[in-house]
Design a protein around this motif. Structure first.
Motif, PDB file in Angstrom:
ATOM      1  N   GLN A   1      22.653  41.682  39.934  1.00  0.00           N
ATOM      2  CA  GLN A   1      23.810  41.637  40.829  1.00  0.00           C
ATOM      3  C   GLN A   1      24.687  40.424  40.512  1.00  0.00           C
ATOM      4  N   SER A   2      24.060  39.306  40.265  1.00  0.00           N
ATOM      5  CA  SER A   2      24.809  38.093  39.932  1.00  0.00           C
ATOM      6  C   SER A   2      25.582  38.286  38.619  1.00  0.00           C
TER       7      SER A   2
ATOM      8  N   ALA B   1      28.546  40.591  39.232  1.00  0.00           N
ATOM      9  CA  ALA B   1      29.630  39.899  39.944  1.00  0.00           C
ATOM     10  C   ALA B   1      30.409  39.003  38.988  1.00  0.00           C
TER      11      ALA B   1
ATOM     12  N   THR C   1      34.346  39.486  37.882  1.00  0.00           N
ATOM     13  CA  THR C   1      35.303  38.375  38.031  1.00  0.00           C
ATOM     14  C   THR C   1      35.955  38.049  36.695  1.00  0.00           C
TER      15      THR C   1
ATOM     16  N   GLN D   1      31.636  47.647  39.486  1.00  0.00           N
ATOM     17  CA  GLN D   1      31.851  47.399  40.911  1.00  0.00           C
ATOM     18  C   GLN D   1      31.040  48.370  41.757  1.00  0.00           C
TER      19      GLN D   1
ATOM     20  N   LEU E   1      27.349  47.378  41.487  1.00  0.00           N
ATOM     21  CA  LEU E   1      27.098  46.193  42.301  1.00  0.00           C
ATOM     22  C   LEU E   1      27.041  46.560  43.783  1.00  0.00           C
TER      23      LEU E   1
END
Length: 159
Positions: free
Chosen positions: A97-98, A101, A105, A133, A136
């Motif tokens: 997940q990190s 993200a 970004t 997206q 996530l």
């Protein structure tokens, strides 16, 4: 098992500590305590030896143990999260997940629409920012379902 050694009016919590005390006071060296006949062994050295069972855990201690067990189970379940988007299976654990993200970004910052990604089966695929997206979001939703379970179960038992 709680072991207690009393020598010369002092209480010791381990055989090593009482051996040190006897050595200092009497300048004696002796063999290790036997598995059988410990009380007699220590009595010959002027030591009162006792064993008492460990105390039963309190309700609070039992509850804390159960909560920790539930948290370990939750961590294993979160680590195993997999989500599917457009026929591709993504890892959905906290590390993934990190990474998602950060990739989203970076894609937004750089104006990119897609990136190369390693899927859960270790195959490499080109995925769109929208697919990342979605992956996530699905992973975070799956994790949020698991996250409060240790606390809900605890609350259910109390009622």
């Amino acid at each position: 098992m709680i072991r207690k050694y009393v020598y010369d009016g002092e209480e010791y919590a381990s055989s090593w500590l009482v051996r040190q005390a006897i050595s200092r006071k009497e300048n004696k060296a002796f063999s290790a305590e036997p598995e059988e006949g410990k009380a007699e062994f220590w009595a010959a050295l002027g030591v009162t030896y006792t064993e008492t069972p460990d105390p039963e855990p309190t309700e609070e201690e039992l509850a804390a143990r159960e909560l920790e067990k539930a948290k370990r189970l939750r961590a294993a379940q979160v680590a195993a999260i997999k989500v599917e988007v457009d026929g591709m299976t993504f890892d959905g654990d906290e590390t993934a997940q990190s990474r998602m993200a950060r990739a989203i970004t970076a894609a937004e910052t750089a104006g990119m629409d897609s990136t190369v990604w390693v899927l859960a089966d270790n195959t490499v695929a080109t995925v769109t920012k929208a697919q990342l997206q979605q992956a996530l979001t699905k992973a975070m939703l799956a994790m949020s379902e698991l996250w409060t379970v240790p606390y809900e179960e605890k609350g259910d038992e109390a009622s």
